[in-house]
Design an enzyme around this catalytic site. Sequence first.
Site, PDB file in Angstrom:
ATOM      1  NE  ARG A 129       0.156   1.502   3.365  1.00 24.13           N
ATOM      2  CZ  ARG A 129       1.066   2.402   3.659  1.00 24.13           C
ATOM      3  NH1 ARG A 129       2.341   2.064   3.819  1.00 24.13           N
ATOM      4  NH2 ARG A 129       0.768   3.673   3.782  1.00 24.13           N
ATOM      5  CD  GLN A 145      -3.080   2.814   6.824  1.00 26.71           C
ATOM      6  OE1 GLN A 145      -3.732   3.141   7.821  1.00 26.71           O
ATOM      7  NE2 GLN A 145      -3.660   2.620   5.660  1.00 26.71           N
ATOM      8  CG  ASP A 162      -3.033   8.056  -1.743  1.00 25.75           C
ATOM      9  OD1 ASP A 162      -2.819   8.486  -0.590  1.00 25.75           O
ATOM     10  OD2 ASP A 162      -2.823   6.874  -2.089  1.00 25.75           O
ATOM     11  CG  ASN A 207      -2.377  11.722   2.354  1.00 24.76           C
ATOM     12  OD1 ASN A 207      -1.839  10.791   1.735  1.00 24.76           O
ATOM     13  ND2 ASN A 207      -2.059  11.991   3.608  1.00 24.76           N
TER      14      ASN A 207
HETATM   15  O1  MRU Z   1      -4.543   3.235   2.108  1.00 22.04           O
HETATM   16  P1  MRU Z   1      -3.067   3.456   2.013  1.00 22.04           P
HETATM   17  O2  MRU Z   1      -2.301   2.924   3.179  1.00 22.04           O
HETATM   18  O3  MRU Z   1      -2.510   2.980   0.681  1.00 22.04           O
HETATM   19  O4  MRU Z   1      -2.910   5.034   2.043  1.00 22.04           O
HETATM   20  C1  MRU Z   1      -1.631   5.596   1.904  1.00 22.04           C
HETATM   21  C2  MRU Z   1      -1.613   7.063   2.070  1.00 22.04           C
HETATM   22  O5  MRU Z   1      -2.626   7.707   2.192  1.00 22.04           O
HETATM   23  C3  MRU Z   1      -0.273   7.734   1.959  1.00 22.04           C
HETATM   24  O6  MRU Z   1      -0.242   8.897   2.727  1.00 22.04           O
HETATM   25  C4  MRU Z   1      -0.018   8.110   0.490  1.00 22.04           C
HETATM   26  O7  MRU Z   1      -0.203   7.003  -0.350  1.00 22.04           O
HETATM   27  C5  MRU Z   1       1.339   8.647   0.290  1.00 22.04           C
HETATM   28  S1  MRU Z   1       2.568   7.369   0.414  1.00 22.04           S
HETATM   29  C6  MRU Z   1       4.064   8.053   0.041  1.00 22.04           C
END
Ligand code: MRU
Length: 354
Positions: free
Chosen positions: A50, A203, A244, A254
């Site tokens: 992820r 996370q 994102d 994000n």
């Molecule tokens: O759902 P996830 O864990 O994939 O979400 C990740 C995020 O929101 C991060 O902040 C984003 O991808 C930036 S990673 C460098």
Amino acid sequence: MSQQNTVNAVEWHDGSLLLLDQRLLPQCEQYIEYRDAPAVAEAITSMVVRGAPAIGIAAAYGVVLSIAQHYNSEENAWRQKVAEDISLLRDSRPTAVNLMWALDQMEQLLILLPSGENPVLASLRCAVDIHDSDRRNNYLMGDLAVDAISQLSGSSRQVFMTHCNAGALATGGYGTALGVIRSAWRAGILERVYMDETRPWLQGTRLTAWELLREGIPAVLNADGAAGHILRDKGVSWIVVGADRIAANGDVANKIGTYGLAVLARYHGARVMVVAPSSTIDMSISCGKQIPIEERDGDELLRMNGQMLGVEGCPVTNPVFDVTTADLVDVLVTEKGVLHKPDTGSMAVLMASS
Ligand code: MRU
């Protein structure tokens, strides 16, 4: 600044793809081996891997696996199979545009492939390049961000807050927001970083804390709901997050909760820094309203480790990203340069630069 080795979320080894299963961290460090693209798409959907850049890199290697599996002398047949796999990978998660960006690069490579060139080797070179350049960009963004913070806040030690995990685990290495935190720590301008736990996948609790504490970076975990209290009382001067997808006007999608943090930051006089490579910028959409926001299963809120904690049948809404409008972003750091208060004009100039 010198480079620093960090954990690898994605590895290519001897014709197969290895993904560190992030669902098991920090209790268990286990890599899963992948040999075909549909399995890689499933790994992206189910959060084995992820973070926007990391899923783009994994998908690029997924295309290499697809070509290695299907390439043969019947030109149209193998290309059709690979196109089907690319479409599966493209649908594996909707918000992170790095996924589409990486797949576009791989598709372009196949379209422009000179006759006589081996597509397996050529696609592997392209995927490795996507992977390596992401890591290099992160080191560069770390340096650029340290300069920007020092210019705006002086050389005193700052208190940061971060959300989700934008670290080595979410990228090709070092991290975007966590790359900045690493660089700020090494430059002596970081006092402490608060880490939002980041419900429901935690996370912050599981991944960001694991990455930072093993390097001795002073990091403190807090419940998401404690952010306002901490911003008011604990001297937080910078919110540092990844992204994102960033629209052409600087609006940033994000992890859910980023928008709320940005509003709190404005009220409490903290600055918001977004750190993302240009592969996260989607110039095809004019503003954040056009960014598709992933909705995940309600069970992610009702259950923990499979055990029902909520009320069976309770209606749930589970958007996993939100949009922070550009007016709430103080600094955008990319490998192409730094924008203060990004807007449509400055974004266009940045993206046109080499
Ligand atoms: O759902 P996830 O864990 O994939 O979400 C990740 C995020 O929101 C991060 O902040 C984003 O991808 C930036 S990673 C460098």
